[in-house]
Scaffold this active site. Structure first.
Site, mmCIF file in Angstrom:
data_model
loop_
_atom_site.group_PDB
_atom_site.id
_atom_site.type_symbol
_atom_site.label_atom_id
_atom_site.label_comp_id
_atom_site.label_asym_id
_atom_site.label_seq_id
_atom_site.Cartn_x
_atom_site.Cartn_y
_atom_site.Cartn_z
ATOM 1 N N ASP A 33 0.855 -1.318 -0.015
ATOM 2 C CA ASP A 33 -0.147 -0.131 0.057
ATOM 3 C C ASP A 33 1.463 1.038 -0.106
ATOM 4 O OD1 ASP A 33 -2.107 1.695 0.031
ATOM 5 O OD2 ASP A 33 -1.400 2.073 2.406
ATOM 6 N N SER A 34 0.180 2.314 -0.999
ATOM 7 C CA SER A 34 1.509 4.018 -0.143
ATOM 8 C C SER A 34 1.510 4.015 1.028
ATOM 9 C CB SER A 34 0.304 5.319 -0.650
ATOM 10 O OG SER A 34 -0.731 4.539 0.160
ATOM 11 N N TYR B 297 -0.555 8.772 -2.465
ATOM 12 C CA TYR B 297 -0.835 7.927 -4.142
ATOM 13 C C TYR B 297 -1.158 9.124 -4.761
ATOM 14 C CZ TYR B 297 3.112 4.289 -3.521
ATOM 15 O OH TYR B 297 4.155 3.275 -3.478
ATOM 16 N N GLY B 298 -2.909 8.716 -3.863
ATOM 17 C CA GLY B 298 -4.283 9.624 -3.918
ATOM 18 C C GLY B 298 -4.250 10.369 -4.682
ATOM 19 N N CYS C 4 -4.047 -1.432 -1.807
ATOM 20 C CA CYS C 4 -4.538 0.575 -2.306
ATOM 21 C C CYS C 4 -5.617 0.082 -2.906
ATOM 22 C CB CYS C 4 -3.226 0.670 -2.630
ATOM 23 S SG CYS C 4 -3.363 2.132 -2.971
ATOM 24 N N THR D 170 -6.108 3.091 -4.839
ATOM 25 C CA THR D 170 -5.485 3.952 -5.937
ATOM 26 C C THR D 170 -5.052 3.306 -6.610
ATOM 27 O OG1 THR D 170 -5.400 5.886 -3.741
ATOM 28 C CG2 THR D 170 -4.324 6.003 -6.490
ATOM 29 N N GLU E 186 -3.436 8.751 8.650
ATOM 30 C CA GLU E 186 -1.562 8.583 9.262
ATOM 31 C C GLU E 186 -1.305 8.933 10.341
ATOM 32 O OE1 GLU E 186 1.141 6.873 6.767
ATOM 33 O OE2 GLU E 186 -0.738 5.750 5.876
ATOM 34 N N CYS F 254 -11.169 3.112 0.196
ATOM 35 C CA CYS F 254 -9.465 2.773 0.200
ATOM 36 C C CYS F 254 -9.127 2.637 1.436
ATOM 37 C CB CYS F 254 -9.289 4.530 0.086
ATOM 38 S SG CYS F 254 -8.004 5.046 1.215
ATOM 39 N N THR F 255 -7.901 1.989 1.661
ATOM 40 C CA THR F 255 -7.843 0.853 2.345
ATOM 41 C C THR F 255 -7.393 1.687 3.708
ATOM 42 O OG1 THR F 255 -5.748 1.206 1.587
ATOM 43 C CG2 THR F 255 -7.174 -1.437 1.124
ATOM 44 N N HIS F 256 -7.399 3.265 3.941
ATOM 45 C CA HIS F 256 -7.004 3.732 5.186
ATOM 46 C C HIS F 256 -8.280 4.244 5.640
ATOM 47 C CE1 HIS F 256 -3.036 4.722 3.506
ATOM 48 N NE2 HIS F 256 -3.069 5.562 4.300
HETATM 49 N N1 DGL Z 1 -4.901 3.148 1.011
HETATM 50 C C1 DGL Z 1 -4.205 3.686 -0.176
HETATM 51 C C2 DGL Z 1 -5.590 3.731 -0.682
HETATM 52 O O1 DGL Z 1 -6.515 2.766 -0.885
HETATM 53 C C3 DGL Z 1 -3.978 5.373 0.367
HETATM 54 C C4 DGL Z 1 -4.229 6.541 -0.735
HETATM 55 C C5 DGL Z 1 -3.327 7.187 -0.780
HETATM 56 O O2 DGL Z 1 -1.773 7.311 -0.432
HETATM 57 O O3 DGL Z 1 -3.898 8.512 -1.105
HETATM 58 O O4 DGL Z 1 -6.218 4.193 -2.191
#
Ligand code: DGL
Length: 273
Positions: free
Chosen positions: A10-11, A42-43, A73, A75, A151, A185-187
């Site tokens: 993931d990011s 990343y998004g 992730c 994204t 985060e 989004c996994t966050h």
């Molecule tokens: N966990 C990423 C996702 O599911 C995080 C997004 C990001 O890095 O912006 O999209």
């Protein structure tokens, strides 16, 4: 039987919400996790940059001899699925299993989607929902502030900044009467209590973890690639930068302590060869 580990990336730390479900569903599997904490988020980046990061992250996991790669992730799964398809081991993203689970869960077919700007721009979840349920009414909202809030551990129901951001993003969606909401989004599973408080208790929240772990188990079973050594699996964590308080924040995502060391890797140098 294939005793090599499953690779997950993931990011940042959001992918640990998928690892949490993998540990429940497949307790005998070893997992190698890479969180690109030095380059999160990343998004908000361009497709070209997300593609490059996807190649590098996958290459790093392949160097750890993984038998399968999960892009945990939203994204990456939305913007770079073609890169995942080209990998020399089976690979999967979170879009299809999560969208399928939402379609199944939604009584009315009015489905909301939350995601990063890149995910929402790609319309990946929407496309998949329409493939499976063409008459669905879909409403998508980009939530760029959610990832930095998570985060940093700002997830509590009494955090005014987080609640204010959630109201701004979600109230228009609640007014549309969606009965099911994809946390694309996994966050975002960490914000589930805040999201539920704004959307109301009857709205079904669907996150990627469970659906993704179930699909992973199914694929490994089909390929006869499950680890059958009958011992508890081990996890190795790699990050591209050590965020302050990594162990504490990772614990929130994983729902348990991060055992062992977390190694820091220089992802650009390691994967540029
Ligand atoms: N966990 C990423 C996702 O599911 C995080 C997004 C990001 O890095 O912006 O999209």
């Amino acid at each position: 039987m294939d005793n090599r580990p499953i690779g997950v990336f993931d990011s940042g730390l959001g992918g640990l919400t998928v690892v949490r479900q993998l540990l429940r569903k497949l307790p005998g599997e070893d997992i190698v996790y890479f969180g690109d904490t030095g380059r999160v988020p990343y998004g908000t980046r361009s497709p070209e940059t997300i593609e490059k990061y996807t190649r590098q992250d996958s290459r790093f996991l392949l160097s750890r001899d993984v038998k399968m790669i999960i892009a945990a992730c939203g994204t990456v799964s939305s913007v770079a699925p073609h890169i995942l398809r080209e990998l020399p081991v089976p690979a999967m993203g979170v879009v299809d299993p999560t969208a399928d689970a939402a379609v199944k869960a939604s009584p009315s077919g009015r489905i909301g989607i939350l995601g990063t700007p890149a995910t929402i721009r790609s319309a990946s979840f929407e496309r998949r929902i329409r493939e499976v349920r063409p008459e669905a009414e879909v409403h998508a909202v980009a939530c760029p502030l959610f990832v930095p809030l998570v985060e940093n551990g700002w997830i509590e129901l009494d955090n005014e900044a987080t609640v204010a951001a959630a109201r701004r993003y979600l109230e228009p969606l609640a007014a549309k009467g969606v009965d099911t909401l994809i946390l694309g989004c996994t966050h975002y599973p960490l914000l589930a209590p805040v999201i539920s408080a704004v959307m109301g208790p009857d709205v079904i929240l669907v996150d990627s973890g469970e659906a993704c772990a179930a699909l992973c188990a199914e694929r490994l079973e089909q390929d006869d690639a499950l680890n059958r050594t009958k011992r508890a699996g081990m996890c190795h964590f790699y990050v591209s930068d050590l965020p302050d308080d990594f162990t504490h924040v990772a614990r929130m995502f994983l729902g348990r302590d991060v055992d062992g060391d977390t190694e820091r890797v220089d992802i650009e140098t390691l994967t540029d060869a």
